[in-house]
Design a protein around this motif. Structure first.
Motif, PDB file in Angstrom:
ATOM      1  N   THR A  17     -14.969 -12.916   4.030  1.00 54.05           N
ATOM      2  CA  THR A  17     -13.462 -12.316   5.613  1.00 54.05           C
ATOM      3  C   THR A  17     -13.434 -13.892   6.124  1.00 54.05           C
ATOM      4  OG1 THR A  17     -13.847  -9.937   5.462  1.00 54.05           O
ATOM      5  CG2 THR A  17     -13.305 -11.336   7.327  1.00 54.05           C
ATOM      6  N   TYR A  63     -10.054 -15.534   6.731  1.00 51.55           N
ATOM      7  CA  TYR A  63      -9.704 -15.639   8.623  1.00 51.55           C
ATOM      8  C   TYR A  63      -9.425 -17.226   8.666  1.00 51.55           C
ATOM      9  CZ  TYR A  63      -9.564 -15.856  13.382  1.00 51.55           C
ATOM     10  OH  TYR A  63      -9.236 -15.917  14.320  1.00 51.55           O
ATOM     11  N   LEU A  86       2.031 -11.965   9.266  1.00 57.80           N
ATOM     12  CA  LEU A  86       0.665 -11.269   8.725  1.00 57.80           C
ATOM     13  C   LEU A  86       1.468  -9.810   8.285  1.00 57.80           C
ATOM     14  CD1 LEU A  86      -1.862 -12.881  11.769  1.00 57.80           C
ATOM     15  CD2 LEU A  86      -1.151 -13.121   9.057  1.00 57.80           C
ATOM     16  N   VAL A  87       2.203  -9.325   8.832  1.00 57.34           N
ATOM     17  CA  VAL A  87       1.887  -7.989   8.088  1.00 57.34           C
ATOM     18  C   VAL A  87       2.977  -7.563   7.018  1.00 57.34           C
ATOM     19  CG1 VAL A  87       3.626  -5.852   9.047  1.00 57.34           C
ATOM     20  CG2 VAL A  87       2.066  -6.759  10.587  1.00 57.34           C
ATOM     21  N   ASN A 106       2.006  -9.889   4.622  1.00 56.49           N
ATOM     22  CA  ASN A 106       1.931 -10.477   3.539  1.00 56.49           C
ATOM     23  C   ASN A 106       0.473  -8.659   4.191  1.00 56.49           C
ATOM     24  OD1 ASN A 106      -1.320 -12.157   2.911  1.00 56.49           O
ATOM     25  ND2 ASN A 106       0.450 -13.048   3.061  1.00 56.49           N
ATOM     26  N   LEU A 107      -0.207  -8.308   4.679  1.00 51.91           N
ATOM     27  CA  LEU A 107      -0.582  -6.986   4.461  1.00 51.91           C
ATOM     28  C   LEU A 107      -0.005  -5.799   3.249  1.00 51.91           C
ATOM     29  CD1 LEU A 107      -3.185  -5.869   4.740  1.00 51.91           C
ATOM     30  CD2 LEU A 107      -2.436  -5.076   7.168  1.00 51.91           C
ATOM     31  N   SER A 121      -0.364  -6.250  -0.102  1.00 51.20           N
ATOM     32  CA  SER A 121      -1.878  -7.219  -0.740  1.00 51.20           C
ATOM     33  C   SER A 121      -1.869  -5.163  -0.569  1.00 51.20           C
ATOM     34  CB  SER A 121      -2.588  -6.979  -0.001  1.00 51.20           C
ATOM     35  OG  SER A 121      -2.177  -8.999   0.288  1.00 51.20           O
ATOM     36  N   ILE A 122      -1.771  -4.370   0.201  1.00 52.07           N
ATOM     37  CA  ILE A 122      -1.734  -2.845   0.045  1.00 52.07           C
ATOM     38  C   ILE A 122      -0.802  -2.321  -1.034  1.00 52.07           C
ATOM     39  CG2 ILE A 122      -1.896  -0.261   0.989  1.00 52.07           C
ATOM     40  CD1 ILE A 122      -2.157  -1.822   3.508  1.00 52.07           C
ATOM     41  N   ARG A 136      -5.069   1.924   3.411  1.00 48.58           N
ATOM     42  CA  ARG A 136      -3.992   1.596   4.231  1.00 48.58           C
ATOM     43  C   ARG A 136      -4.410   2.222   5.674  1.00 48.58           C
ATOM     44  NH1 ARG A 136       2.227   3.656   5.123  1.00 48.58           N
ATOM     45  NH2 ARG A 136       2.004   3.687   7.273  1.00 48.58           N
ATOM     46  N   VAL A 145      -7.604  -0.390   7.070  1.00 49.40           N
ATOM     47  CA  VAL A 145      -6.422  -1.072   7.626  1.00 49.40           C
ATOM     48  C   VAL A 145      -6.243  -1.071   9.451  1.00 49.40           C
ATOM     49  CG1 VAL A 145      -4.867  -2.597   7.841  1.00 49.40           C
ATOM     50  CG2 VAL A 145      -5.972  -2.381   5.624  1.00 49.40           C
ATOM     51  N   GLU A 146      -6.128   0.147   9.322  1.00 50.68           N
ATOM     52  CA  GLU A 146      -5.630   0.871  10.514  1.00 50.68           C
ATOM     53  C   GLU A 146      -6.711   1.245  11.556  1.00 50.68           C
ATOM     54  OE1 GLU A 146      -2.991   4.725   9.905  1.00 50.68           O
ATOM     55  OE2 GLU A 146      -1.019   3.119   9.079  1.00 50.68           O
ATOM     56  N   LEU A 156      -8.235  -2.342  12.197  1.00 49.75           N
ATOM     57  CA  LEU A 156      -7.159  -2.908  13.483  1.00 49.75           C
ATOM     58  C   LEU A 156      -7.195  -2.638  13.877  1.00 49.75           C
ATOM     59  CD1 LEU A 156      -4.788  -5.355  13.414  1.00 49.75           C
ATOM     60  CD2 LEU A 156      -3.140  -2.928  13.135  1.00 49.75           C
TER      61      LEU A 156
END
Length: 97
Positions: free
Chosen positions: A14, A18, A44-45, A47-48, A51-52, A65, A68-69, A72
């Motif tokens: 990570t 990062y 970034l969203v 890209n995320l 990935s998901i 998901r 992630v929420e 975040l």
């Protein structure tokens, strides 16, 4: 792999990722007269989401998901509590930029 070994490796990966993303964002920002925070977040969203969406199993995808929420929300709260500097926000036609 033990739980502690897994957590340590996840934390290491990570941090490496990062740092790479932060370096890329900072490097790209010099190409704009006024870098927009919402453009960074949008990238970034996107890209995320890719990935998901790549997770084939719908249960695993839903679980990721939710993770992630949760993470975040926790990270935002921790950074606010830490007193992170605020970005300069400019309102244009009622929108934040």
């Amino acid at each position: 792999m033990s739980e502690s070994t897994y957590r340590a490796e996840r934390a290491r990966q990570t941090q490496v990722l990062y740092d790479a993303v932060d370096k890329a964002v900072q490097g790209a920002a010099v190409h704009f007269e006024t870098p927009m925070l919402n453009a960074v977040i949008g990238a970034l969203v996107a890209n995320l989401a890719e990935s998901i969406a790549a997770i084939g199993d719908h249960r695993t995808r839903k679980n990721m998901r939710q993770t992630v929420e949760k993470e975040l929300s926790q990270k935002i709260a921790a950074l606010i509590a830490d007193g992170r500097p605020n970005a300069k926000i400019i309102a244009v036609n009622g929108g934040m930029h």
